[in-house]
Design a protein around this motif. Structure first.
Motif, PDB file in Angstrom:
ATOM      1  N   ILE A 113       0.850  -1.198   0.000  1.00 36.49           N
ATOM      2  CA  ILE A 113       0.000   0.000   0.000  1.00 36.49           C
ATOM      3  C   ILE A 113       0.880   1.241   0.000  1.00 36.49           C
ATOM      4  O   ILE A 113       0.633   2.185  -0.763  1.00 36.49           O
ATOM      5  CB  ILE A 113      -0.947  -0.007   1.218  1.00 36.49           C
ATOM      6  CG1 ILE A 113      -1.992  -1.121   1.075  1.00 36.49           C
ATOM      7  CG2 ILE A 113      -1.642   1.349   1.383  1.00 36.49           C
ATOM      8  CD1 ILE A 113      -2.768  -1.412   2.341  1.00 36.49           C
ATOM      9  N   GLN A 114       1.917   1.243   0.832  1.00 30.59           N
ATOM     10  CA  GLN A 114       2.839   2.375   0.883  1.00 30.59           C
ATOM     11  C   GLN A 114       3.509   2.568  -0.470  1.00 30.59           C
ATOM     12  O   GLN A 114       3.655   3.693  -0.958  1.00 30.59           O
ATOM     13  CB  GLN A 114       3.889   2.144   1.974  1.00 30.59           C
ATOM     14  CG  GLN A 114       4.877   3.274   2.136  1.00 30.59           C
ATOM     15  CD  GLN A 114       4.245   4.540   2.649  1.00 30.59           C
ATOM     16  OE1 GLN A 114       3.283   4.511   3.389  1.00 30.59           O
ATOM     17  NE2 GLN A 114       4.773   5.671   2.228  1.00 30.59           N
ATOM     18  N   PHE A 115       3.910   1.477  -1.098  1.00 30.03           N
ATOM     19  CA  PHE A 115       4.540   1.540  -2.422  1.00 30.03           C
ATOM     20  C   PHE A 115       3.584   2.173  -3.429  1.00 30.03           C
ATOM     21  O   PHE A 115       3.980   3.048  -4.203  1.00 30.03           O
ATOM     22  CB  PHE A 115       4.932   0.128  -2.884  1.00 30.03           C
ATOM     23  CG  PHE A 115       5.504   0.095  -4.266  1.00 30.03           C
ATOM     24  CD1 PHE A 115       6.845   0.355  -4.478  1.00 30.03           C
ATOM     25  CD2 PHE A 115       4.699  -0.199  -5.353  1.00 30.03           C
ATOM     26  CE1 PHE A 115       7.372   0.329  -5.756  1.00 30.03           C
ATOM     27  CE2 PHE A 115       5.217  -0.229  -6.637  1.00 30.03           C
ATOM     28  CZ  PHE A 115       6.565   0.030  -6.838  1.00 30.03           C
ATOM     29  N   ASP A 116       2.330   1.749  -3.430  1.00 29.07           N
ATOM     30  CA  ASP A 116       1.351   2.296  -4.370  1.00 29.07           C
ATOM     31  C   ASP A 116       1.130   3.788  -4.138  1.00 29.07           C
ATOM     32  O   ASP A 116       0.966   4.556  -5.082  1.00 29.07           O
ATOM     33  CB  ASP A 116       0.033   1.533  -4.286  1.00 29.07           C
ATOM     34  CG  ASP A 116       0.144   0.119  -4.851  1.00 29.07           C
ATOM     35  OD1 ASP A 116       1.116  -0.166  -5.569  1.00 29.07           O
ATOM     36  OD2 ASP A 116      -0.746  -0.698  -4.561  1.00 29.07           O
ATOM     37  N   GLN A 117       1.138   4.203  -2.877  1.00 28.39           N
ATOM     38  CA  GLN A 117       0.996   5.630  -2.575  1.00 28.39           C
ATOM     39  C   GLN A 117       2.212   6.404  -3.079  1.00 28.39           C
ATOM     40  O   GLN A 117       2.072   7.487  -3.644  1.00 28.39           O
ATOM     41  CB  GLN A 117       0.804   5.852  -1.079  1.00 28.39           C
ATOM     42  CG  GLN A 117      -0.548   5.393  -0.589  1.00 28.39           C
ATOM     43  CD  GLN A 117      -0.690   5.480   0.926  1.00 28.39           C
ATOM     44  OE1 GLN A 117       0.264   5.296   1.666  1.00 28.39           O
ATOM     45  NE2 GLN A 117      -1.901   5.765   1.376  1.00 28.39           N
ATOM     46  N   GLU A 118       3.396   5.855  -2.885  1.00 31.49           N
ATOM     47  CA  GLU A 118       4.612   6.509  -3.364  1.00 31.49           C
ATOM     48  C   GLU A 118       4.647   6.549  -4.893  1.00 31.49           C
ATOM     49  O   GLU A 118       5.153   7.505  -5.479  1.00 31.49           O
ATOM     50  CB  GLU A 118       5.847   5.812  -2.809  1.00 31.49           C
ATOM     51  CG  GLU A 118       6.019   6.035  -1.318  1.00 31.49           C
ATOM     52  CD  GLU A 118       7.105   5.172  -0.692  1.00 31.49           C
ATOM     53  OE1 GLU A 118       7.824   4.452  -1.439  1.00 31.49           O
ATOM     54  OE2 GLU A 118       7.224   5.194   0.534  1.00 31.49           O
ATOM     55  N   LEU A 119       4.124   5.529  -5.512  1.00 32.07           N
ATOM     56  CA  LEU A 119       4.034   5.520  -6.966  1.00 32.07           C
ATOM     57  C   LEU A 119       3.179   6.698  -7.435  1.00 32.07           C
ATOM     58  O   LEU A 119       3.507   7.353  -8.428  1.00 32.07           O
ATOM     59  CB  LEU A 119       3.433   4.192  -7.445  1.00 32.07           C
ATOM     60  CG  LEU A 119       3.464   3.895  -8.927  1.00 32.07           C
ATOM     61  CD1 LEU A 119       4.898   3.757  -9.413  1.00 32.07           C
ATOM     62  CD2 LEU A 119       2.709   2.608  -9.216  1.00 32.07           C
ATOM     63  N   GLY A 120       2.126   6.977  -6.704  1.00 32.14           N
ATOM     64  CA  GLY A 120       1.285   8.130  -7.019  1.00 32.14           C
ATOM     65  C   GLY A 120       2.042   9.436  -6.907  1.00 32.14           C
ATOM     66  O   GLY A 120       1.772  10.386  -7.653  1.00 32.14           O
ATOM     67  N   GLU A 121       2.999   9.490  -5.996  1.00 29.49           N
ATOM     68  CA  GLU A 121       3.807  10.696  -5.845  1.00 29.49           C
ATOM     69  C   GLU A 121       4.703  10.929  -7.052  1.00 29.49           C
ATOM     70  O   GLU A 121       5.125  12.052  -7.312  1.00 29.49           O
ATOM     71  CB  GLU A 121       4.621  10.622  -4.552  1.00 29.49           C
ATOM     72  CG  GLU A 121       3.745  10.671  -3.304  1.00 29.49           C
ATOM     73  CD  GLU A 121       4.495  10.347  -2.026  1.00 29.49           C
ATOM     74  OE1 GLU A 121       5.746  10.229  -2.066  1.00 29.49           O
ATOM     75  OE2 GLU A 121       3.831  10.206  -0.987  1.00 29.49           O
ATOM     76  N   GLN A 122       5.001   9.887  -7.807  1.00 28.58           N
ATOM     77  CA  GLN A 122       5.820  10.032  -9.010  1.00 28.58           C
ATOM     78  C   GLN A 122       5.067  10.751 -10.126  1.00 28.58           C
ATOM     79  O   GLN A 122       5.665  11.109 -11.129  1.00 28.58           O
ATOM     80  CB  GLN A 122       6.281   8.668  -9.523  1.00 28.58           C
ATOM     81  CG  GLN A 122       7.439   8.102  -8.767  1.00 28.58           C
ATOM     82  CD  GLN A 122       8.009   6.898  -9.487  1.00 28.58           C
ATOM     83  OE1 GLN A 122       7.296   5.973  -9.856  1.00 28.58           O
ATOM     84  NE2 GLN A 122       9.305   6.919  -9.698  1.00 28.58           N
ATOM     85  N   LEU A 123       3.795  10.952  -9.949  1.00 28.71           N
ATOM     86  CA  LEU A 123       3.031  11.664 -10.965  1.00 28.71           C
ATOM     87  C   LEU A 123       3.542  13.087 -11.154  1.00 28.71           C
ATOM     88  O   LEU A 123       3.330  13.679 -12.204  1.00 28.71           O
ATOM     89  CB  LEU A 123       1.543  11.675 -10.630  1.00 28.71           C
ATOM     90  CG  LEU A 123       0.833  10.336 -10.756  1.00 28.71           C
ATOM     91  CD1 LEU A 123      -0.644  10.494 -10.444  1.00 28.71           C
ATOM     92  CD2 LEU A 123       1.018   9.739 -12.126  1.00 28.71           C
ATOM     93  N   GLY A 124       4.233  13.625 -10.158  1.00 25.08           N
ATOM     94  CA  GLY A 124       4.828  14.956 -10.298  1.00 25.08           C
ATOM     95  C   GLY A 124       5.831  14.990 -11.446  1.00 25.08           C
ATOM     96  O   GLY A 124       5.869  15.956 -12.217  1.00 25.08           O
ATOM     97  N   ALA A 125       6.626  13.940 -11.578  1.00 20.75           N
ATOM     98  CA  ALA A 125       7.588  13.864 -12.676  1.00 20.75           C
ATOM     99  C   ALA A 125       6.873  13.730 -14.014  1.00 20.75           C
ATOM    100  O   ALA A 125       7.283  14.334 -15.013  1.00 20.75           O
ATOM    101  CB  ALA A 125       8.539  12.693 -12.466  1.00 20.75           C
ATOM    102  N   VAL A 126       5.786  12.963 -14.026  1.00 17.53           N
ATOM    103  CA  VAL A 126       4.989  12.819 -15.255  1.00 17.53           C
ATOM    104  C   VAL A 126       4.392  14.171 -15.628  1.00 17.53           C
ATOM    105  O   VAL A 126       4.458  14.591 -16.792  1.00 17.53           O
ATOM    106  CB  VAL A 126       3.881  11.754 -15.076  1.00 17.53           C
ATOM    107  CG1 VAL A 126       2.935  11.729 -16.262  1.00 17.53           C
ATOM    108  CG2 VAL A 126       4.492  10.374 -14.859  1.00 17.53           C
ATOM    109  N   ASP A 127       3.844  14.870 -14.645  1.00 21.29           N
ATOM    110  CA  ASP A 127       3.256  16.183 -14.904  1.00 21.29           C
ATOM    111  C   ASP A 127       4.291  17.169 -15.429  1.00 21.29           C
ATOM    112  O   ASP A 127       4.018  17.942 -16.348  1.00 21.29           O
ATOM    113  CB  ASP A 127       2.599  16.735 -13.641  1.00 21.29           C
ATOM    114  CG  ASP A 127       1.330  15.983 -13.265  1.00 21.29           C
ATOM    115  OD1 ASP A 127       0.747  15.301 -14.138  1.00 21.29           O
ATOM    116  OD2 ASP A 127       0.914  16.080 -12.092  1.00 21.29           O
ATOM    117  N   ALA A 128       5.483  17.147 -14.847  1.00 21.78           N
ATOM    118  CA  ALA A 128       6.548  18.051 -15.302  1.00 21.78           C
ATOM    119  C   ALA A 128       6.926  17.751 -16.752  1.00 21.78           C
ATOM    120  O   ALA A 128       7.105  18.679 -17.559  1.00 21.78           O
ATOM    121  CB  ALA A 128       7.764  17.927 -14.388  1.00 21.78           C
ATOM    122  N   ALA A 129       7.026  16.476 -17.087  1.00 21.76           N
ATOM    123  CA  ALA A 129       7.363  16.109 -18.466  1.00 21.76           C
ATOM    124  C   ALA A 129       6.267  16.546 -19.437  1.00 21.76           C
ATOM    125  O   ALA A 129       6.551  17.045 -20.530  1.00 21.76           O
ATOM    126  CB  ALA A 129       7.595  14.601 -18.566  1.00 21.76           C
TER     127      ALA A 129
END
Length: 173
Positions: A113-129
């Protein structure tokens, strides 16, 4: 509030009443963790859907401005994004049958669950790109480089998700 604690607080009266039965409480808590994990992944999939719609709009802008050369590249980005979304949405949720040799422990489910939440935090890099790609499309320059950067970001997101199975099996560090 921690998603697990929130789910525990939302249990019904009957569930609380039968939690004294031997084995039931542990079983129910595992099921609750799996349900929370599914909710986290569903929320992440919805966010990725929103990003795919943005890419599709960008593709339409390119088409309208004569950027036909880049349409296929944007379509590949959309396809890669949807593939990652589908993998997240349909991923295993830590289920191990009663007689299975590999048991999924509560700690592993919590880490998942923690991993999945952290994966969601990577959306910042996707948004920046994607913001960089949007700027390149509007300026009509550097589009190829921006597409490549967005693609690398999506590949990294997919590679991060590949580590999820090690967490389910408890072999992750």
């Amino acid at each position: 509030m921690d998603p697990i604690e929130q789910a525990k607080s939302e249990r019904g009266l009957i569930e609380k009443g039968v939690s004294w039965i031997p084995g039931y409480k542990g079983y129910k808590e595992k099921e609750m963790r799996r349900a929370v994990d599914k909710q986290v992944r569903d929320a992440l999939a919805k966010k990725l859907d929103a990003r795919a719609r943005k890419l599709t709009k960008l593709q339409q802008q390119l088409l309208a401005s004569g950027g036909l050369l880049w349409i296929d590249d944007i379509e590949k980005l959309v396809a890669r994004l949807r593939l990652v979304r589908d993998r997240i949405k349909t991923a295993s949720y830590g289920y191990a049958p009663f007689f299975d040799v590999t048991k999924v422990k509560e700690d592993d489910l919590d880490r998942m669950i923690q991993f999945d939440q952290e994966l969601g935090e990577q959306l910042g890099a996707v948004d920046a790109a994607f913001t960089g790609l949007d700027a390149a499309v509007k300026a009509n320059e550097g589009i190829g480089e921006a597409i490549e950067a967005a693609d690398e970001t999506l590949v990294a997101l997919g590679e991060t998700f590949n580590r999820r199975e090690a967490i389910i099996k408890g072999t992750a560090e």
